[in-house]
Write a protein that holds these residues in place. Structure first.
Motif, PDB file in Angstrom:
ATOM      1  N   ALA A  39       0.836  -1.206   0.000  1.00 34.03           N
ATOM      2  CA  ALA A  39       0.000   0.000   0.000  1.00 34.03           C
ATOM      3  C   ALA A  39       0.872   1.259   0.000  1.00 34.03           C
ATOM      4  CB  ALA A  39      -0.931  -0.001   1.208  1.00 34.03           C
ATOM      5  N   LYS A  40       1.949   1.245   0.788  1.00 37.90           N
ATOM      6  CA  LYS A  40       2.845   2.398   0.838  1.00 37.90           C
ATOM      7  C   LYS A  40       3.502   2.633  -0.515  1.00 37.90           C
ATOM      8  CE  LYS A  40       6.891   4.301   3.198  1.00 37.90           C
ATOM      9  NZ  LYS A  40       7.896   4.110   4.257  1.00 37.90           N
ATOM     10  N   ALA A  41       3.986   1.555  -1.136  1.00 35.85           N
ATOM     11  CA  ALA A  41       4.646   1.685  -2.438  1.00 35.85           C
ATOM     12  C   ALA A  41       3.694   2.253  -3.490  1.00 35.85           C
ATOM     13  CB  ALA A  41       5.196   0.338  -2.888  1.00 35.85           C
ATOM     14  N   LEU A  42       2.467   1.728  -3.526  1.00 35.33           N
ATOM     15  CA  LEU A  42       1.526   2.121  -4.573  1.00 35.33           C
ATOM     16  C   LEU A  42       0.983   3.538  -4.392  1.00 35.33           C
ATOM     17  CD1 LEU A  42      -0.584  -1.148  -5.064  1.00 35.33           C
ATOM     18  CD2 LEU A  42       1.320  -0.326  -6.436  1.00 35.33           C
ATOM     19  N   PHE A  43       0.846   3.999  -3.139  1.00 29.36           N
ATOM     20  CA  PHE A  43       0.168   5.270  -2.899  1.00 29.36           C
ATOM     21  C   PHE A  43       1.084   6.394  -2.418  1.00 29.36           C
ATOM     22  CE2 PHE A  43      -3.288   2.288  -2.962  1.00 29.36           C
ATOM     23  CZ  PHE A  43      -4.303   2.984  -3.598  1.00 29.36           C
ATOM     24  N   GLU A  44       2.284   6.045  -1.942  1.00 29.11           N
ATOM     25  CA  GLU A  44       3.156   7.082  -1.400  1.00 29.11           C
ATOM     26  C   GLU A  44       4.491   7.201  -2.119  1.00 29.11           C
ATOM     27  OE1 GLU A  44       3.588   6.802   2.870  1.00 29.11           O
ATOM     28  OE2 GLU A  44       1.597   5.893   3.068  1.00 29.11           O
ATOM     29  N   MET A  45       4.764   6.296  -3.065  1.00 27.74           N
ATOM     30  CA  MET A  45       6.082   6.271  -3.703  1.00 27.74           C
ATOM     31  C   MET A  45       5.950   6.068  -5.205  1.00 27.74           C
ATOM     32  SD  MET A  45       7.955   3.772  -0.899  1.00 27.74           S
ATOM     33  CE  MET A  45       9.651   4.162  -1.306  1.00 27.74           C
ATOM     34  N   THR A  46       6.851   6.663  -5.945  1.00 24.79           N
ATOM     35  CA  THR A  46       6.970   6.362  -7.366  1.00 24.79           C
ATOM     36  C   THR A  46       7.801   5.089  -7.517  1.00 24.79           C
ATOM     37  OG1 THR A  46       9.025   7.607  -7.616  1.00 24.79           O
ATOM     38  CG2 THR A  46       6.949   8.822  -7.900  1.00 24.79           C
ATOM     39  N   PRO A  47       7.752   4.458  -8.689  1.00 23.39           N
ATOM     40  CA  PRO A  47       8.620   3.292  -8.896  1.00 23.39           C
ATOM     41  C   PRO A  47      10.095   3.620  -8.661  1.00 23.39           C
ATOM     42  CG  PRO A  47       6.946   3.371 -10.605  1.00 23.39           C
ATOM     43  CD  PRO A  47       6.806   4.636  -9.816  1.00 23.39           C
ATOM     44  N   GLU A  48      10.521   4.811  -9.088  1.00 27.52           N
ATOM     45  CA  GLU A  48      11.916   5.202  -8.895  1.00 27.52           C
ATOM     46  C   GLU A  48      12.261   5.325  -7.415  1.00 27.52           C
ATOM     47  OE1 GLU A  48      10.675   6.086 -12.941  1.00 27.52           O
ATOM     48  OE2 GLU A  48       9.813   6.682 -11.011  1.00 27.52           O
ATOM     49  N   GLN A  49      11.326   5.810  -6.618  1.00 28.51           N
ATOM     50  CA  GLN A  49      11.563   5.920  -5.166  1.00 28.51           C
ATOM     51  C   GLN A  49      11.663   4.541  -4.514  1.00 28.51           C
ATOM     52  OE1 GLN A  49       8.214   8.525  -4.321  1.00 28.51           O
ATOM     53  NE2 GLN A  49       9.592  10.214  -3.785  1.00 28.51           N
ATOM     54  N   VAL A  50      10.870   3.596  -4.988  1.00 27.51           N
ATOM     55  CA  VAL A  50      10.957   2.228  -4.469  1.00 27.51           C
ATOM     56  C   VAL A  50      12.346   1.661  -4.759  1.00 27.51           C
ATOM     57  CG1 VAL A  50      10.080  -0.139  -4.665  1.00 27.51           C
ATOM     58  CG2 VAL A  50       8.478   1.785  -4.671  1.00 27.51           C
ATOM     59  N   ILE A  51      12.824   1.851  -5.980  1.00 29.32           N
ATOM     60  CA  ILE A  51      14.143   1.350  -6.360  1.00 29.32           C
ATOM     61  C   ILE A  51      15.235   2.014  -5.526  1.00 29.32           C
ATOM     62  CG2 ILE A  51      15.847   1.325  -8.233  1.00 29.32           C
ATOM     63  CD1 ILE A  51      13.447   0.915 -10.165  1.00 29.32           C
ATOM     64  N   THR A  52      15.111   3.317  -5.301  1.00 27.25           N
ATOM     65  CA  THR A  52      16.088   4.033  -4.467  1.00 27.25           C
ATOM     66  C   THR A  52      16.117   3.460  -3.053  1.00 27.25           C
ATOM     67  OG1 THR A  52      15.838   6.063  -5.745  1.00 27.25           O
ATOM     68  CG2 THR A  52      16.726   6.286  -3.516  1.00 27.25           C
TER      69      THR A  52
END
Length: 334
Positions: free
Chosen positions: A164-177
């Motif tokens: 839920a955090k990844a999908l609603f609070e982060m961009t894909p690039e932020q997840v990778i970072t």
């Protein structure tokens, strides 16, 4: 179960589960992985449920069949929570004494406790046993709390909140970072940084991408993948979905070796439950992100643990490695 369609609904569901269970609930954890079953844990769990019913305690104390806790040579074992009392080499005939003495009266059954070979001291609490005392169980820490067949158990320990955090609070690039910052690396020998692999996959040419869980694990005597998938399959499934979001994939695979029937059973059940609850499929949690998962059952070839051979097998061909001058993050499945 209606599909969960937002992070707010996910948190409400989690709170409802926790409220139903109560903060101080008691339960008995019986490790129930492949090795545990081979040692006879199924008979111990069944006798425990029968004895709790007989003594009118089945409404107060649950029996939870979990993944393996790791002290395999002392199976069957059980742990009584919240006290953490651990009994080893338990036999079905020991169960009435455990229920009558420990669960009802709070007394220890001394002969079933761990004996420290160095001090000859009997140790009651599982966290004080030398085998466990100095471990930091990053992947397996919630194993005693999670029945792998229960998505509610996984939700109760915070499951799918990272998605839920990844999908609603982060961009894909932020997840990778975030993954790069964590220092997470491959454990197959090369130690390649996971964040770099995800980043390369995201920037690889082409719109069609896939993410694969490699649970073939061909090395003799290696059961890391089996332990995680038998004990907490939803944790790997959640990671797969997050990985798909990060690299721009809409489809994932679980490649599980044929010799792991229990892991396959738990993975398939986890996927079915995740689809029913709205963590897989179209418009996950109302985010607009779609993701599906397919299980590929391996045929027991040792070499398919290698990534390019695994992908060749998924394509329906003989699982043989291909030249690695082009990385699989650039040219993978099909």
């Amino acid at each position: 179960m209606p599909r969960v369609s937002s992070p707010a609904e996910l948190e409400k569901l989690r709170n409802d589960i926790l409220a139903r269970r109560g903060a101080d609930r008691r339960y008995v954890c019986v490790p129930f992985g492949s090795d545990c079953r081979a040692a006879g844990s199924g008979e111990v769990a069944a006798r425990l449920e029968e004895e709790l019913r007989k003594q009118g305690l089945d409404r107060e104390i649950a029996v939870k069949r979990t993944g393996c806790l790791g002290l395999c040579e002392r199976e069957p074992m059980l742990v009584i929570y919240p006290e953490g009392i651990c009994y080893l080499d338990v036999r079905p005939e020991d169960v009435p004494e455990i229920v009558g003495q420990t669960i009802k009266e709070g007394k220890l059954v001394e002969r079933l406790l761990y004996v420290d070979p160095a001090s000859n001291e009997r140790i009651a609490c599982i966290n004080d046993i030398p085998f466990y005392k100095h471990q930091v169980r990053l992947l397996l820490g919630v194993t005693p709390e999670v029945d792998p067949a229960s998505i509610e158990d996984y939700l109760a320990v915070g499951g799918y909140s990272a998605l839920a955090k990844a999908l609603f609070e982060m961009t894909p690039e932020q997840v990778i970072t975030e993954v790069k910052k964590s220092g997470l690396r491959g454990r197959g020998g090369a130690g390649f940084p996971t964040g770099r692999k995800w980043e390369e996959a995201r920037h690889a040419p082409g719109d069609l991408k896939y993410v694969i869980v490699n649970a073939d694990e061909g090395d003799p005597g290696a059961f890391m993948d089996r332990s995680v998938l038998e004990g907490n399959p939803h944790s790997v499934l959640e990671g797969l979905i997050i990985g798909g979001y990060a690299v721009g994939a809409r489809e994932g695979f679980f490649y599980v070796r044929e010799e792991y029937p229990l892991a396959l059973e738990h993975v398939r059940l986890a996927i079915k439950q995740a689809e029913e609850y709205g963590f897989l499929g179209k418009n996950i949690l109302g985010s607009g992100f779609d993701f599906t998962v397919t299980v590929h059952q391996g045929a027991g070839a040792y070499v398919v643990d290698e990534s390019s051979a695994l992908m060749t097998a998924i394509e329906g061909r003989v699982g043989e490695p291909r030249p690695k001058y082009i990385h699989t993050v650039v040219k993978g499945v099909w």
